[in-house]
Design a protein around this motif. Sequence first.
Motif, mmCIF file in Angstrom:
data_model
loop_
_atom_site.group_PDB
_atom_site.id
_atom_site.type_symbol
_atom_site.label_atom_id
_atom_site.label_comp_id
_atom_site.label_asym_id
_atom_site.label_seq_id
_atom_site.Cartn_x
_atom_site.Cartn_y
_atom_site.Cartn_z
ATOM 1 N N MET A 1 18.610 19.257 -36.550
ATOM 2 C CA MET A 1 19.619 18.746 -35.361
ATOM 3 C C MET A 1 19.817 17.591 -35.668
ATOM 4 O O MET A 1 18.913 16.458 -35.915
ATOM 5 C CB MET A 1 18.955 19.443 -34.156
ATOM 6 N N LYS A 2 21.010 17.104 -35.259
ATOM 7 C CA LYS A 2 21.375 15.696 -35.160
ATOM 8 C C LYS A 2 21.606 15.261 -33.853
ATOM 9 O O LYS A 2 21.651 15.972 -32.631
ATOM 10 C CB LYS A 2 22.983 15.604 -35.817
ATOM 11 N N LYS A 3 21.344 13.930 -33.772
ATOM 12 C CA LYS A 3 21.296 13.205 -32.360
ATOM 13 C C LYS A 3 22.651 13.463 -31.630
ATOM 14 O O LYS A 3 22.547 13.785 -30.463
ATOM 15 C CB LYS A 3 21.025 11.830 -32.450
ATOM 16 N N GLU A 4 23.590 13.554 -32.197
ATOM 17 C CA GLU A 4 25.025 13.674 -31.539
ATOM 18 C C GLU A 4 24.924 15.226 -31.010
ATOM 19 O O GLU A 4 25.527 15.282 -29.899
ATOM 20 C CB GLU A 4 26.382 13.730 -32.704
ATOM 21 N N GLN A 5 24.491 16.086 -31.558
ATOM 22 C CA GLN A 5 24.397 17.598 -31.198
ATOM 23 C C GLN A 5 23.554 17.267 -29.747
ATOM 24 O O GLN A 5 24.067 18.199 -28.870
ATOM 25 C CB GLN A 5 23.605 18.591 -31.956
ATOM 26 N N ILE A 6 22.336 16.759 -29.850
ATOM 27 C CA ILE A 6 21.478 16.704 -28.344
ATOM 28 C C ILE A 6 22.233 15.969 -27.505
ATOM 29 O O ILE A 6 22.326 16.237 -26.402
ATOM 30 C CB ILE A 6 20.367 15.906 -28.911
ATOM 31 N N GLN A 7 22.945 14.874 -27.814
ATOM 32 C CA GLN A 7 23.769 14.226 -26.800
ATOM 33 C C GLN A 7 24.864 14.996 -26.163
ATOM 34 O O GLN A 7 25.088 15.217 -25.132
ATOM 35 C CB GLN A 7 24.368 12.734 -27.412
ATOM 36 N N GLU A 8 25.598 16.017 -26.883
ATOM 37 C CA GLU A 8 26.581 16.835 -26.513
ATOM 38 C C GLU A 8 25.893 17.734 -25.461
ATOM 39 O O GLU A 8 26.571 18.374 -24.590
ATOM 40 C CB GLU A 8 27.153 17.323 -27.710
ATOM 41 N N LEU A 9 24.927 18.492 -25.865
ATOM 42 C CA LEU A 9 24.089 19.418 -25.194
ATOM 43 C C LEU A 9 23.664 18.868 -23.756
ATOM 44 O O LEU A 9 23.840 19.737 -22.689
ATOM 45 C CB LEU A 9 22.866 19.990 -25.990
ATOM 46 N N ALA A 17 27.053 12.565 -16.723
ATOM 47 C CA ALA A 17 25.869 11.960 -17.251
ATOM 48 C C ALA A 17 26.055 11.055 -18.370
ATOM 49 O O ALA A 17 27.086 11.378 -19.305
ATOM 50 C CB ALA A 17 24.726 12.715 -17.794
ATOM 51 N N SER A 18 25.406 9.699 -18.150
ATOM 52 C CA SER A 18 25.612 8.838 -19.625
ATOM 53 C C SER A 18 24.358 8.981 -20.259
ATOM 54 O O SER A 18 23.140 8.979 -19.669
ATOM 55 C CB SER A 18 25.433 7.393 -18.997
ATOM 56 N N VAL A 19 24.468 9.651 -21.619
ATOM 57 C CA VAL A 19 23.643 9.736 -22.466
ATOM 58 C C VAL A 19 23.313 8.911 -23.808
ATOM 59 O O VAL A 19 24.454 8.627 -24.556
ATOM 60 C CB VAL A 19 23.572 11.398 -22.937
ATOM 61 N N ASP A 24 16.715 9.430 -36.346
ATOM 62 C CA ASP A 24 17.432 9.903 -37.696
ATOM 63 C C ASP A 24 16.600 10.799 -38.523
ATOM 64 O O ASP A 24 17.142 10.910 -39.638
ATOM 65 C CB ASP A 24 17.996 8.713 -38.353
ATOM 66 N N ASP A 25 15.454 11.169 -38.194
ATOM 67 C CA ASP A 25 14.873 12.253 -38.963
ATOM 68 C C ASP A 25 14.927 13.797 -38.848
ATOM 69 O O ASP A 25 14.493 14.571 -39.499
ATOM 70 C CB ASP A 25 13.256 11.938 -39.017
ATOM 71 N N GLY A 26 15.885 13.963 -37.712
ATOM 72 C CA GLY A 26 16.118 15.508 -37.564
ATOM 73 C C GLY A 26 15.227 16.175 -36.784
ATOM 74 O O GLY A 26 15.627 17.340 -36.372
ATOM 75 N N GLN A 27 14.325 15.404 -36.223
ATOM 76 C CA GLN A 27 13.079 16.162 -35.455
ATOM 77 C C GLN A 27 12.668 15.562 -34.264
ATOM 78 O O GLN A 27 12.182 15.788 -33.487
ATOM 79 C CB GLN A 27 11.887 16.666 -36.327
ATOM 80 N N HIS A 28 12.548 14.024 -34.601
ATOM 81 C CA HIS A 28 11.987 13.223 -33.227
ATOM 82 C C HIS A 28 13.060 12.332 -32.815
ATOM 83 O O HIS A 28 13.700 11.873 -33.632
ATOM 84 C CB HIS A 28 10.908 12.452 -33.999
ATOM 85 N N PHE A 29 13.209 12.349 -31.429
ATOM 86 C CA PHE A 29 14.492 11.619 -30.807
ATOM 87 C C PHE A 29 13.952 11.107 -29.512
ATOM 88 O O PHE A 29 12.784 11.222 -28.988
ATOM 89 C CB PHE A 29 15.468 12.702 -30.492
ATOM 90 N N GLU A 30 14.841 9.905 -29.091
ATOM 91 C CA GLU A 30 14.783 9.280 -27.992
ATOM 92 C C GLU A 30 15.894 9.459 -27.172
ATOM 93 O O GLU A 30 16.955 9.346 -27.759
ATOM 94 C CB GLU A 30 14.293 7.941 -28.060
ATOM 95 N N ALA A 31 15.758 9.583 -26.189
ATOM 96 C CA ALA A 31 17.019 9.905 -25.365
ATOM 97 C C ALA A 31 16.849 8.954 -23.660
ATOM 98 O O ALA A 31 15.773 8.793 -23.409
ATOM 99 C CB ALA A 31 17.439 11.274 -24.911
ATOM 100 N N GLU A 32 18.125 8.300 -23.520
ATOM 101 C CA GLU A 32 18.353 7.832 -22.196
ATOM 102 C C GLU A 32 19.117 8.334 -21.488
ATOM 103 O O GLU A 32 20.271 8.497 -22.108
ATOM 104 C CB GLU A 32 18.425 6.233 -22.543
ATOM 105 N N VAL A 33 18.813 8.784 -20.260
ATOM 106 C CA VAL A 33 19.784 9.680 -19.604
ATOM 107 C C VAL A 33 19.975 8.895 -18.194
ATOM 108 O O VAL A 33 18.955 8.961 -17.376
ATOM 109 C CB VAL A 33 19.365 10.985 -19.428
ATOM 110 N N VAL A 34 21.228 8.703 -17.727
ATOM 111 C CA VAL A 34 21.353 8.266 -16.407
ATOM 112 C C VAL A 34 22.513 9.355 -15.581
ATOM 113 O O VAL A 34 23.573 9.439 -16.246
ATOM 114 C CB VAL A 34 22.123 6.788 -16.453
ATOM 115 N N TYR A 35 21.851 9.721 -14.511
ATOM 116 C CA TYR A 35 22.742 10.989 -13.802
ATOM 117 C C TYR A 35 22.682 10.693 -12.564
ATOM 118 O O TYR A 35 21.597 10.662 -11.823
ATOM 119 C CB TYR A 35 22.349 12.126 -14.243
ATOM 120 N N SER A 36 23.570 10.948 -11.699
ATOM 121 C CA SER A 36 23.574 10.937 -10.349
ATOM 122 C C SER A 36 22.793 11.975 -9.876
ATOM 123 O O SER A 36 22.242 11.861 -8.697
ATOM 124 C CB SER A 36 25.175 10.794 -9.857
ATOM 125 N N GLY A 37 22.870 13.131 -10.507
ATOM 126 C CA GLY A 37 22.001 14.165 -9.862
ATOM 127 C C GLY A 37 20.542 14.081 -9.936
ATOM 128 O O GLY A 37 19.833 15.098 -9.351
#
Length: 72
Positions: A1-9, A17-19, A24-37
């Motif tokens: 899976m690509k980081k862009e796909q995760i962001q879109e989901l 939300a701001s995501v 870049d290894d296709g399995q391990h990711f970090e995400a920052e999510v800012v969301y009013s909810g």
Amino acid sequence: MKKEQIQELIEAGLPGASVRVIGDDGQHFEAEVVYSGFAGKLPLAQHRMVYATLGERMGREIHALQLRTRAS
């Protein structure tokens, strides 16, 4: 899976939300999510909301996802 796909989901599951996703290894990711909810919710509840947007992909296509979440 690509980081862009995760962001879109995440963006689709948490409209407005701001995501930002890195990894870049296709399995391990970090995400920052800012969301009013997220307002008034504990970090664990915030993380559960993000994981819900990814569904069964967690543990399968996404081996690990480190989250930083906060309300906007």
